[in-house]
Write an enzyme that holds these catalytic residues in place. Structure first.
Site, PDB file in Angstrom:
ATOM      1  N   CYS A  14     -45.703 -52.038  25.262  1.00 18.40           N
ATOM      2  CA  CYS A  14     -45.734 -51.627  26.578  1.00 18.40           C
ATOM      3  C   CYS A  14     -44.678 -52.086  27.139  1.00 18.40           C
ATOM      4  O   CYS A  14     -43.793 -53.013  26.884  1.00 18.40           O
ATOM      5  CB  CYS A  14     -47.171 -51.651  27.384  1.00 18.40           C
ATOM      6  N   CYS A  17     -44.366 -56.039  27.445  1.00 16.26           N
ATOM      7  CA  CYS A  17     -43.556 -56.526  26.350  1.00 16.26           C
ATOM      8  C   CYS A  17     -42.261 -56.656  26.463  1.00 16.26           C
ATOM      9  O   CYS A  17     -41.446 -57.850  26.380  1.00 16.26           O
ATOM     10  CB  CYS A  17     -44.105 -55.900  25.174  1.00 16.26           C
ATOM     11  N   ASP A 424      -6.120 -36.889  39.117  1.00 13.21           N
ATOM     12  CA  ASP A 424      -4.876 -37.177  38.980  1.00 13.21           C
ATOM     13  C   ASP A 424      -4.439 -35.764  38.458  1.00 13.21           C
ATOM     14  O   ASP A 424      -5.349 -35.014  38.016  1.00 13.21           O
ATOM     15  CB  ASP A 424      -4.669 -38.029  37.595  1.00 13.21           C
ATOM     16  N   ASP A 622      -6.273 -40.317  32.948  1.00 14.97           N
ATOM     17  CA  ASP A 622      -5.950 -40.053  31.851  1.00 14.97           C
ATOM     18  C   ASP A 622      -6.495 -41.503  31.179  1.00 14.97           C
ATOM     19  O   ASP A 622      -6.383 -41.623  29.931  1.00 14.97           O
ATOM     20  CB  ASP A 622      -4.561 -39.863  31.208  1.00 14.97           C
ATOM     21  N   ASP A 626      -3.612 -44.460  34.959  1.00 15.80           N
ATOM     22  CA  ASP A 626      -4.416 -44.552  35.947  1.00 15.80           C
ATOM     23  C   ASP A 626      -5.662 -45.519  35.863  1.00 15.80           C
ATOM     24  O   ASP A 626      -6.448 -45.530  36.722  1.00 15.80           O
ATOM     25  CB  ASP A 626      -5.146 -43.177  36.125  1.00 15.80           C
TER      26      ASP A 626
END
Length: 727
Positions: A14, A17, A424, A622, A626
């Site tokens: 669960c 854990c 861009d 890109d 950038d």
């Protein structure tokens, strides 16, 4: 030195854990960061290898009562087979109990029940192996939790089934032989609870397995061998033995063994497994190819450029798996709740027992115990724990199929909050490659002018020169070689071709050679207004015309911008290009806000200014020039290619480079968060309604066991709906 390792962890039952492993490891000296996923049964640990090693981390996990081992590349782990075996064994022993229960209800009293099925000794004989063997993993998990001063679902299961079993055992062996047929026993409670818990876990494991299919399919697509060119001829070698620089042959219909560069041949390649693009991509000499993609109809000779863990396939798998392992911020709420869930449920069960024993019944121990058992069983921390990671798991796989990589699961949550999208221009809105779009001549045929210009440009390395040469090659025109070539950086070139002096370049270059450009000045100004580049051509020192080039919009740009606006996003352009070019592209794309002639640092300042105004900003570029802007924004989205996925500055990568991928990423983010909220709501609603209903006696323990098992399954199945999401 910091090391990252993913471990396959078995034994988690669960969310408590997973939370416990995280907390204990986080407190361990040398461990820097821990993320444990119940959905994938994995733990990702970052640690200082000068303070702690791999074996010590495994030992720490195993001390908590779980099994762990470093995950091997391409290794698939599943507990389905073991769960199925245990479920079938438990089912066979449970059938007599279910049959015998027909005698407990008036509406089923017409069903014949063998007397043996109701005998206490027979029921004890059937329940004993279920309680001890089928229940052993739950006992082991509960003991480990208690030993480490914690509590999980195993504790609830063990408390409830043990109470039912041992109370029934006490009645069975202390009652007189004459009164055994009058006993109210609860052996069927133990049997049914364990059987349906195993069924739920088995179905849950199957559903999880399905959610990992996207990654598994990528693993299976990797070819096992390659046809490598050796001095003695073509030899078949295992892909694992390839090294950078090897040259291999790919025949039609074969998958490309690894990443490489085409050095000979021409074909079309299906890259859909990486990019989501349905159309194949043309490949010829000088083009890159991606390992595991399908060569369709041509013969290729390829030089190996990447092998092993450096290949695009391995990087994609690694990125998606890391995203599936990471936690979205919304999961913190569920983690905090599961941490205190079990102690609260035990307290409620005790209160229920006391209330029924002293208030609602006259010291009826068996009936009061039954109500407490039902409360322990009906509560389900698993549904809460699975609500977020299962959605992230499925959504990450779905995104990978669409050619979208989320670096971490948290970006699936952050992206849907974005209200401003900054684009861009070059390589993002536009194709990033100039094309010849107009040709004007004075006294020369277009074909002859282009032949001379292309010949002059063959020696140039400028991108515009390459666009002109490609334009002529695509038309099948033969291009002669220049006899001389002089580059003039920033201005143009001068060359000699077939006895002609050819000058190609700017108006300044023409003026420096006393060449009058007045005849085409008006046309040049018109092109400049539209953002096009004009290259003037003079032959034998006389103006012969010009060539206009443009970096055109991507085919899906207009549609993508429209869809982003419909999603309520404010779309704008930030570019280093001049005003004319930027506004020309903006008008074509339907964008009204433009920041032109901006340096990388200025792009960052603009994004920070938007953020100060309260905007949540996604920058799309890109991923190379950038990078500062991508990192400054709340979410950085890089448009790349299937072979270029290691853009560290981006949070999300669109591998096919199409703007439609941005729209898909936003929609997938929205759908994922909606799915997570649905999961959390139903998990909370289930526990809020089911626990009080059980306290007042509406549900028997065996019914509670079925409800608990299927509450987790419902969360998993709801998450799987994301695999079929429409974008």
């Amino acid at each position: 030195m910091t090391t990252k390792q993913i471990y396959q962890v078995t034994g988690m039952t669960c969310a408590a854990c997973a939370t416990r492993i995280e907390k204990i490891l986080t407190k361990t000296n040398g461990v820097i960061e821990v993320e444990v996923s119940l959905a994938t049964n994995k733990a990702r640990v970052s640690y200082d290898d000068q303070q702690i090693d791999n074996d010590a981390i495994i030992a720490r996990i195993e001390k908590l009562g779980y099994q762990a081992q470093p995950e091997q590349e391409g290794e698939a782990h599943s507990e389905k087979d073991d769960l199925l075996r245990r479920f079938l064994f438990s089912s066979v022993l449970t059938v007599p109990f279910l049959w015998g229960m027909a005698s407990h209800f008036s509406f089923s009293s017409f069903i014949w029940v063998p007397a043996l099925f109701l005998h206490p000794y027979f029921q004890f004989a059937l329940a004993l192996p279920i309680q001890l063997w089928i229940g052993y993993p739950f006992y082991a998990g509960a003991w480990s939790a208690i030993r480490n001063r914690s509590a999980n679902m195993d504790v609830l299961v063990v408390l409830s089934t043990s109470a039912a079993f041992f109370y029934s055992h006490y009645l069975t062996f202390t009652a007189s032989p004459a009164s055994t047929h009058q006993l109210t026993l609860y052996y069927e409670t133990c049997a049914v609870i364990f059987t349906f818990l195993l069924l739920g876990k088995y179905l849950e494991a199957m559903a999880k397995d399905r959610s990992r299919n996207a990654i598994r399919q990528l693993h299976h697509l990797q070819p096992k061998v390659a046809n490598v060119l050796r001095p003695t001829g073509v030899t078949t070698v295992p892909v694992s033995e390839l090294v950078v620089g090897d040259i291999f042959i790919v025949k039609p219909g074969e998958r490309i063994p690894t990443d490489g560069l085409v050095i000979e041949g021409q074909s079309t390649v299906d890259q859909s497994i990486f990019t989501g693009e349905s159309l194949p991509v043309e490949k010829w000499s000088g083009q890159t190819v991606i390992g595991a993609t399908l060569n369709q109809n041509g013969w290729l000779k390829v030089k190996t450029t990447k092998v092993g863990s450096e290949t695009a396939l391995t990087q994609v798998i690694k990125t998606v798996e890391e995203a599936q392992m990471s936690k979205a911020p919304i999961q913190r709420m569920a983690d905090e709740m599961t941490d205190i869930f079990v102690p609260i449920i035990i307290s409620i069960a005790v209160i229920s027992f006391l209330a029924w024993y002293y208030v609602f019944t006259s010291h009826a121990f068996g009936e009061s115990l039954e109500k407490a058992i039902a409360v322990l069983i009906i509560a389900c921390p698993c549904a809460l724990g699975l609500a977020t990671p299962m959605s992230i798991l499925v959504a990450s796989g779905r995104a990978a199929q669409l050619g979208i990589l989320f670096k971490q699961g948290k970006y699936l949550e952050t992206l849907q909050r974005v209200d401003t999208v900054v684009l861009d221009k070059t390589g993002t809105l536009t194709k990033g490659k100039h094309e010849v779009i107009d040709l004007y001549t004075l006294g020369w045929s277009k074909e002859e002018l282009m032949r001379l210009v292309a010949a002059a440009e063959t020696a140039s390395e400028h991108p515009l020169a390459a666009a002109i040469v490609t334009y002529m090659k695509n038309r099948g025109v033969s291009i002669p070689a220049p006899t001389s070539f002089t580059p003039l950086p920033g201005y143009g070139i001068i060359a000699s071709v077939n006895g002609h002096s050819v000058i190609v370049g700017s108006a300044k270059l023409m003026n420096s050679h006393n060449i009058d450009v007045t005849p085409v000045q008006q046309r040049m100004d018109g092109h400049a207004t539209e953002g096009k580049i004009v290259m003037l051509v003079a032959i034998d020192h006389r103006l012969a015309g010009y060539i206009a080039l443009s970096d055109p919009l991507k085919e899906d740009a207009v549609h993508a911008v429209q869809r982003l606006k419909k999603l309520g996003k404010d779309v704008m352009i930030i570019t280093g290009d001049n005003e004319h070019t930027a506004w020309s592209i903006a008008r074509q794309a339907g964008i009204r806000r433009v920041y032109a002639s901006k340096l990388p640092g200025e792009k960052v300042q603009i994004i920070q200014e938007l953020q100060k105004r309260g905007k949540t900003v996604a920058m799309v570029g890109d991923g190379i020039n950038d990078a500062p802007a991508l990192m400054a924004s709340h979410i950085g989205i890089a448009l790349g290619t299937g072979a270029d996925i290691s853009k560290d500055s981006a949070d999300v990568l669109i591998m096919h480079g199409e703007l439609t991928g941005i729209v898909h990423s936003f929609l997938l983010s929205q759908q994922t968060m909606k799915n997570i909220r649905q999961n959390l709501f139903w998990a909370l609603f289930y526990n809020t309604v089911a626990i009080p209903a059980t306290m007042i006696g509406f549900l028997a323990p065996w019914v509670a066991g079925i409800a608990m098992a299927f509450s987790s399954l419902s969360v998993v199945l709801n998450s799987l709906r994301l695999r079929r999401s429409k974008l």
